[in-house]
Design a protein around this motif. Structure first.
Motif, mmCIF file in Angstrom:
data_model
loop_
_atom_site.group_PDB
_atom_site.id
_atom_site.type_symbol
_atom_site.label_atom_id
_atom_site.label_comp_id
_atom_site.label_asym_id
_atom_site.label_seq_id
_atom_site.Cartn_x
_atom_site.Cartn_y
_atom_site.Cartn_z
ATOM 1 N N ARG A 80 0.720 -1.122 -0.009
ATOM 2 C CA ARG A 80 0.073 -0.014 0.112
ATOM 3 C C ARG A 80 0.866 1.347 -0.058
ATOM 4 O O ARG A 80 0.306 2.345 -0.392
ATOM 5 N N THR A 81 2.176 1.130 0.178
ATOM 6 C CA THR A 81 3.135 2.435 0.356
ATOM 7 C C THR A 81 3.920 2.488 -0.702
ATOM 8 O O THR A 81 4.720 3.576 -0.686
ATOM 9 N N PHE A 82 4.054 1.649 -1.564
ATOM 10 C CA PHE A 82 5.000 1.866 -2.458
ATOM 11 C C PHE A 82 5.218 3.129 -3.425
ATOM 12 O O PHE A 82 6.214 3.383 -3.975
ATOM 13 N N LYS A 83 3.877 3.283 -4.037
ATOM 14 C CA LYS A 83 3.928 4.121 -5.274
ATOM 15 C C LYS A 83 3.968 5.671 -4.769
ATOM 16 O O LYS A 83 3.520 6.442 -5.824
ATOM 17 N N LYS A 84 3.940 5.926 -3.833
ATOM 18 C CA LYS A 84 3.917 7.594 -3.657
ATOM 19 C C LYS A 84 5.356 8.239 -3.960
ATOM 20 O O LYS A 84 6.188 7.780 -3.893
ATOM 21 N N ASN A 85 4.777 9.528 -4.516
ATOM 22 C CA ASN A 85 6.052 10.185 -5.065
ATOM 23 C C ASN A 85 6.779 9.531 -6.177
ATOM 24 O O ASN A 85 8.078 9.453 -6.220
ATOM 25 N N ALA A 86 6.213 9.119 -7.224
ATOM 26 C CA ALA A 86 6.663 8.286 -8.196
ATOM 27 C C ALA A 86 7.352 9.486 -9.021
ATOM 28 O O ALA A 86 7.236 10.603 -9.135
ATOM 29 N N LYS A 87 8.606 8.943 -9.896
ATOM 30 C CA LYS A 87 9.293 9.819 -10.710
ATOM 31 C C LYS A 87 8.208 10.135 -11.625
ATOM 32 O O LYS A 87 7.214 9.644 -12.344
ATOM 33 N N SER A 88 8.503 11.366 -12.101
ATOM 34 C CA SER A 88 7.700 12.095 -13.177
ATOM 35 C C SER A 88 7.779 11.684 -14.707
ATOM 36 O O SER A 88 7.067 11.582 -15.369
ATOM 37 N N SER A 89 8.891 11.213 -15.026
ATOM 38 C CA SER A 89 9.082 10.657 -16.316
ATOM 39 C C SER A 89 10.108 9.766 -16.671
ATOM 40 O O SER A 89 11.034 9.625 -15.541
ATOM 41 N N LEU A 90 10.401 8.989 -17.625
ATOM 42 C CA LEU A 90 11.678 8.127 -17.984
ATOM 43 C C LEU A 90 12.668 8.986 -18.656
ATOM 44 O O LEU A 90 12.201 9.776 -19.417
ATOM 45 N N ASP A 91 13.625 8.612 -18.279
ATOM 46 C CA ASP A 91 14.851 9.040 -19.189
ATOM 47 C C ASP A 91 14.884 8.633 -20.533
ATOM 48 O O ASP A 91 14.845 7.582 -21.148
ATOM 49 N N PHE A 92 14.854 9.758 -21.377
ATOM 50 C CA PHE A 92 14.748 9.485 -23.011
ATOM 51 C C PHE A 92 15.528 10.878 -23.454
ATOM 52 O O PHE A 92 15.149 11.793 -23.424
ATOM 53 N N PRO A 93 16.512 10.674 -24.128
ATOM 54 C CA PRO A 93 17.259 11.740 -24.749
ATOM 55 C C PRO A 93 16.502 12.159 -26.004
ATOM 56 O O PRO A 93 15.977 11.737 -26.648
ATOM 57 N N GLU A 94 16.469 13.501 -25.696
ATOM 58 C CA GLU A 94 15.818 14.337 -27.084
ATOM 59 C C GLU A 94 16.489 14.205 -28.287
ATOM 60 O O GLU A 94 15.866 13.897 -29.352
ATOM 61 N N THR A 95 17.814 13.711 -28.425
ATOM 62 C CA THR A 95 18.622 13.520 -29.506
ATOM 63 C C THR A 95 19.075 12.157 -29.311
ATOM 64 O O THR A 95 19.797 12.032 -28.279
ATOM 65 N N PRO A 96 18.717 11.032 -29.933
ATOM 66 C CA PRO A 96 19.344 9.684 -29.770
ATOM 67 C C PRO A 96 20.788 9.719 -29.778
ATOM 68 O O PRO A 96 21.428 10.418 -30.535
ATOM 69 N N ILE A 97 21.507 9.063 -28.889
ATOM 70 C CA ILE A 97 23.041 9.060 -28.832
ATOM 71 C C ILE A 97 23.394 7.771 -29.559
ATOM 72 O O ILE A 97 22.827 6.650 -29.290
ATOM 73 N N PRO B 286 18.185 15.428 -3.698
ATOM 74 C CA PRO B 286 18.232 14.321 -2.403
ATOM 75 C C PRO B 286 16.838 13.961 -2.284
ATOM 76 O O PRO B 286 15.663 14.792 -2.717
ATOM 77 N N GLU B 287 16.748 12.854 -1.849
ATOM 78 C CA GLU B 287 15.418 12.198 -1.417
ATOM 79 C C GLU B 287 14.567 13.334 -0.565
ATOM 80 O O GLU B 287 15.078 13.705 0.449
ATOM 81 N N SER B 288 13.386 13.112 -0.696
ATOM 82 C CA SER B 288 12.347 13.796 0.075
ATOM 83 C C SER B 288 12.315 12.962 1.364
ATOM 84 O O SER B 288 12.660 11.562 1.509
ATOM 85 N N PRO B 289 11.764 13.400 2.602
ATOM 86 C CA PRO B 289 11.736 12.540 3.674
ATOM 87 C C PRO B 289 10.794 11.241 3.414
ATOM 88 O O PRO B 289 10.940 10.185 4.001
ATOM 89 N N GLU B 290 9.765 11.585 2.692
ATOM 90 C CA GLU B 290 8.876 10.287 2.267
ATOM 91 C C GLU B 290 9.534 9.226 1.559
ATOM 92 O O GLU B 290 9.353 8.057 1.903
ATOM 93 N N GLU B 291 10.296 9.602 0.641
ATOM 94 C CA GLU B 291 10.994 8.715 -0.147
ATOM 95 C C GLU B 291 11.907 8.091 0.574
ATOM 96 O O GLU B 291 12.216 6.816 0.179
ATOM 97 N N GLN B 292 12.785 8.707 1.330
ATOM 98 C CA GLN B 292 13.887 8.051 2.231
ATOM 99 C C GLN B 292 13.020 7.249 3.143
ATOM 100 O O GLN B 292 13.545 5.698 3.171
ATOM 101 N N GLU B 293 11.960 7.344 3.600
ATOM 102 C CA GLU B 293 11.358 6.473 4.616
ATOM 103 C C GLU B 293 10.431 5.401 3.913
ATOM 104 O O GLU B 293 10.878 4.098 4.343
ATOM 105 N N GLU B 294 10.303 5.494 2.584
ATOM 106 C CA GLU B 294 9.766 4.484 1.760
ATOM 107 C C GLU B 294 10.934 3.512 1.451
ATOM 108 O O GLU B 294 10.735 2.326 1.447
ATOM 109 N N ARG B 295 11.928 4.061 1.204
ATOM 110 C CA ARG B 295 13.268 3.299 0.742
ATOM 111 C C ARG B 295 13.730 2.363 1.815
ATOM 112 O O ARG B 295 13.985 1.101 1.832
ATOM 113 N N GLU B 296 13.600 3.049 3.011
ATOM 114 C CA GLU B 296 14.169 2.231 4.265
ATOM 115 C C GLU B 296 13.120 1.231 4.476
ATOM 116 O O GLU B 296 13.332 0.257 5.062
ATOM 117 N N THR B 297 11.929 1.494 4.431
ATOM 118 C CA THR B 297 10.833 0.750 4.797
ATOM 119 C C THR B 297 10.975 -0.694 3.877
ATOM 120 O O THR B 297 10.790 -1.836 4.312
#
Length: 720
Positions: free
Chosen positions: A64-81, A171-182
């Motif tokens: 129930r606590t995994f998905k809070k503060n998910a990252k906003s987007s995936l890494d995808f370069p504007e110009t392919p490398i 840096p991680e937010s307190p919620e993210e750090q708590e989630e990772r430690e949990t």
């Protein structure tokens, strides 16, 4: 490119404004029945009848606590490398590098004390396709842009090394750090609670080994890999240890449930979630000088191969579903990699796909079949696993082959008809009867009248497959991703979520675990940009199904001086080539030509030239009969099926609350298939209609006596 997690915040904000409504990764897979005589085995099945982890409260809380503060987007370069760009940049900054199989190797400059580490150690790995890097000494990782920033800082400051903490700019937010430690704390608590199988009672250990088909795996092998048994959930616990200091970083729990047919279904759950951490089971046991390794699709198979052959064995964290590129640096040291991912055709297809990531020249594949079952089954039946590994074939094939090189592949398709047919739809069994399944490497063209529900229907079809582990990439050029995700979420929940907003987080958490991704394009886009994104997604996330909705919106109509039919043919040809070369199924939605409302659509109704229907392996039409006093009657017609030639039509009913389609009740379900070249239609024997409806084929036989050609048969099949 977005994942559903990146849409959660936006949906939530819209939901709060009144503008929108709206556990760890779980896999299910079946194995042949496990035969066990003792009656006590049946009692153990009863104890495991429900989801096993419900007996472990910590797991439920974690889900129930995994998905809070998910990252906003995936890494995808504007110009392919490209690898050429990477090499040129490294040379311009006078950075040494060596060419590896899937990565470039360079001396690392991430270290706390430069005097301690050897400068000649090439422990910085740079992915040739994405530019993403990993330092093996410090486990610092980041994107190609991050690496460039670090190099520029060193160049500007005149220093030769950087601290491993230099990339901690966010840096991680307190919620993210708590989630990772949990998550980490829960993984450690589970592993410490579990017991080695050697410490179980003799009868209990015997039952556990029988339940997971590891009766011939010795306790010494289980101990060497750190495998334990968790009594509260009757689960095997497979540990993931850090490759740097061998500390516990995660666990995978494997549980078993009995089926009514007498077989066994296995479920696994990972902590932390795969999105948070990935590792290779068995990695700490690999020596630095080992040059050969066997990759398996499950941890049980890795145990079997290692015990039988003594070779280093690693199990992929997501089985045959994916080989995450972040794990490729750990496989760079091996000169020979044997992929033995299972004993079915899906494992075989995954082996061929993964070998392209790893480097074809060093990969060898174990062909599935009766003579080469999955490793655990081979060990159980007393087969010589070493001899099976010696029969592996090289992944690299020549451009010209004879039937001698193809005969085993042909036999495999003849012996595994159901598996070759592809993944079956769970929500549309009538579609399985016609198309037989969803196969990789095919191009499906889908059309239907404007407003008939093409996007809604295809989204449910794709969702059905995605729920079975088919990694899916959506390119929605007509409607935005938030609206599309809302539609699919309601279809996933099979209910009107606007009336039960308190359940939104529950369903969203489950939906987020699906291997589902979205392109961020909208409206007109260049085909090269779209194809680059698709290829990038196939490499990163092992996408096997791409949906393009729709072709006309992607093309746009800005340049009226260009022949739009020629442009459309070029785009269709590009998608056809991509599907074949990437072994990826492409579903292409195309609007039809303008037709009269009272006429049904045909293959010729697809907008553009005939190239769309010619290039396609499957052509599907969503037919709609408009009614004045009630909603229109919809049916799905398959007018082309290159796999085995079966075509037909079946009715659909639409549920507006859940935005889902389904076949009518059994008494009114009239699946009609076109048989042979005469165009004769017949009702499906599985769903006979009432007596008065059974007379329809007899009446339809009268015009066939004065048959004017094959067109009459097609018209009969296409009507409702």
């Amino acid at each position: 490119m977005w994942r559903f997690s990146s849409l959660l915040k936006r949906v939530a904000r819209l939901r709060q404004a009144g503008l929108c409504s709206g556990g760890p990764l779980l896999h299910s897979y079946s194995f042949p029945p496990v035969r066990c005589g003792p009656a006590r085995f049946a009692s153990l099945w009863t104890a495991c009848a429900g989801p096993p982890w419900t007996q472990f409260p910590g797991l439920l809380q974690l889900c129930r606590t995994f998905k809070k503060n998910a990252k906003s987007s995936l890494d995808f370069p504007e110009t392919p490398i490209t690898v050429t760009d990477i090499k040129q940049y490294l040379r311009s900054r006078e950075i040494l590098f060596r060419d590896g199989y899937s990565c470039l190797h360079s001396p690392t400059f991430f270290r706390a004390d430069a005097a301690v580490c050897e400068r000649e150690a090439f422990t910085l790995f740079i992915d040739k396709t994405t530019g993403r890097f990993l330092c093996m000494e410090t486990l610092v990782e980041g994107s190609w842009e991050d690496l460039q920033d670090c190099v520029e800082v060193m160049h500007r400051e005149g220093c030769s090394s950087l601290s491993p903490d230099v990339l901690l700019g966010y840096p991680e937010s307190p919620e993210e750090q708590e989630e990772r430690e949990t998550q980490l704390g829960e993984a450690r608590r589970i592993y410490s609670t579990a017991l080695p199988l050697s410490e179980l009672l003799e009868e209990e250990a015997k039952l556990a080994k029988t339940m997971f088909a590891i009766g011939r795996v010795s306790n010494a092998t289980l101990k060497r890999f750190g495998v334990r048994f968790l009594r509260p959930t009757h689960s095997l616990v497979f540990p993931w240890f850090s490759p740097r200091d061998a500390t516990l970083r995660g666990v995978k729990l494997l549980s078993a449930c009995s089926e009514a047919s007498g077989g066994v279904t296995y479920h696994d759950i990972t902590i932390p979630r795969p999105a948070a951490y990935l590792n290779l089971f068995g990695l700490p046991l690999v020596g630095r000088k080992d040059a050969e390794v066997v990759l398996t699709g499950s941890e049980v198979d890795a145990l079997a191969v290692n015990q039988a052959t003594g070779l280093p064995c690693l199990a992929l964290p997501r089985g045959v579903s994916s080989l995450p590129p972040v794990l490729l640096p750990y496989l760079e040291q091996f000169k020979r990699i044997t992929l033995w991912l299972g004993g079915d055709m899906r494992a075989w297809e995954a082996s061929k796909h993964f070998s392209r990531k790893l480097g074809l020249r060093r990969c060898w594949l174990v062909r599935p079949g009766e003579q080469q079952p999955r490793p655990a089954d081979a060990l159980t039946t007393g087969r010589n696993l070493g001899h099976i590994l010696l029969s592996a074939i090289p992944a690299l094939h020549k451009s010209i082959v004879s039937f001698r090189q193809l005969r085993d592949d042909v036999y495999g398709e003849l012996a595994n008809v159901e598996q070759v047919s592809g993944v079956k739809w769970a929500r549309f069994p009538e579609l399985n009867k016609i198309l037989k399944g969803h196969r990789k490497g095919e191009l499906t063209v889908f059309t239907g009248p404007t407003g008939s529900g093409k996007t809604t229907f295809i989204s449910e079809c794709a969702l059905d497959l995605c729920m079975q582990g088919v990694s899916t990439l959506w390119g929605s050029f007509e409607i935005n991703n938030v609206r599309l995700a809302k539609i699919m979420l309601k279809q996933f929940a099979r209910q009107r979520l606007e009336d039960s907003l308190q359940e939104y987080d529950t369903w969203a958490d489950k939906f987020e675990d699906l291997p589902l991704y979205f392109m961020t394009f909208h409206g007109q886009q260049n085909i090269k940009t779209v194809l680059d994104t698709m290829n990038h997604a196939v490499y990163l996330y092992d996408i096997s199904h791409v949906v393009i909705d729709n072709l006309q919106f992607m093309m746009g109509q800005e340049n009226v001086s260009v022949d739009k039919f020629a442009v459309q043919d070029q785009i269709i040809g590009a998608f056809r080539t991509f599907a074949t070369n990437s072994s990826c199924h492409v579903t292409l939605i195309i609007h039809p030509r303008k037709e009269e409302d009272d006429k049904e659509l045909q293959t010729a109704s697809i907008f553009g030239s005939a190239k769309a229907s010619q290039e396609a392996d499957n052509v599907l039409i969503l037919q709609e009969k408009k009614l004045v006093s009630s909603p229109g009657r919809r049916s799905l017609q398959v007018v082309k099926n290159r796999f085995d030639g079966d075509v037909g039509i079946f009715p659909l009913e639409f549920d507006k609350a859940s935005l889902t389609f389904s076949a009518p009740p059994r008494g009114r379900n009239k699946l009609r298939k076109l048989k042979g070249d005469k165009g004769e239609s017949a009702e499906a024997p599985e769903a006979p209609g009432p007596t008065e409806k059974a007379e329809k084929p007899a009446k339809a036989a009268k015009p066939s006596k004065a048959n004017k050609g094959s067109a009459g048969g097609k018209s009969q099949t296409g009507s409702e």
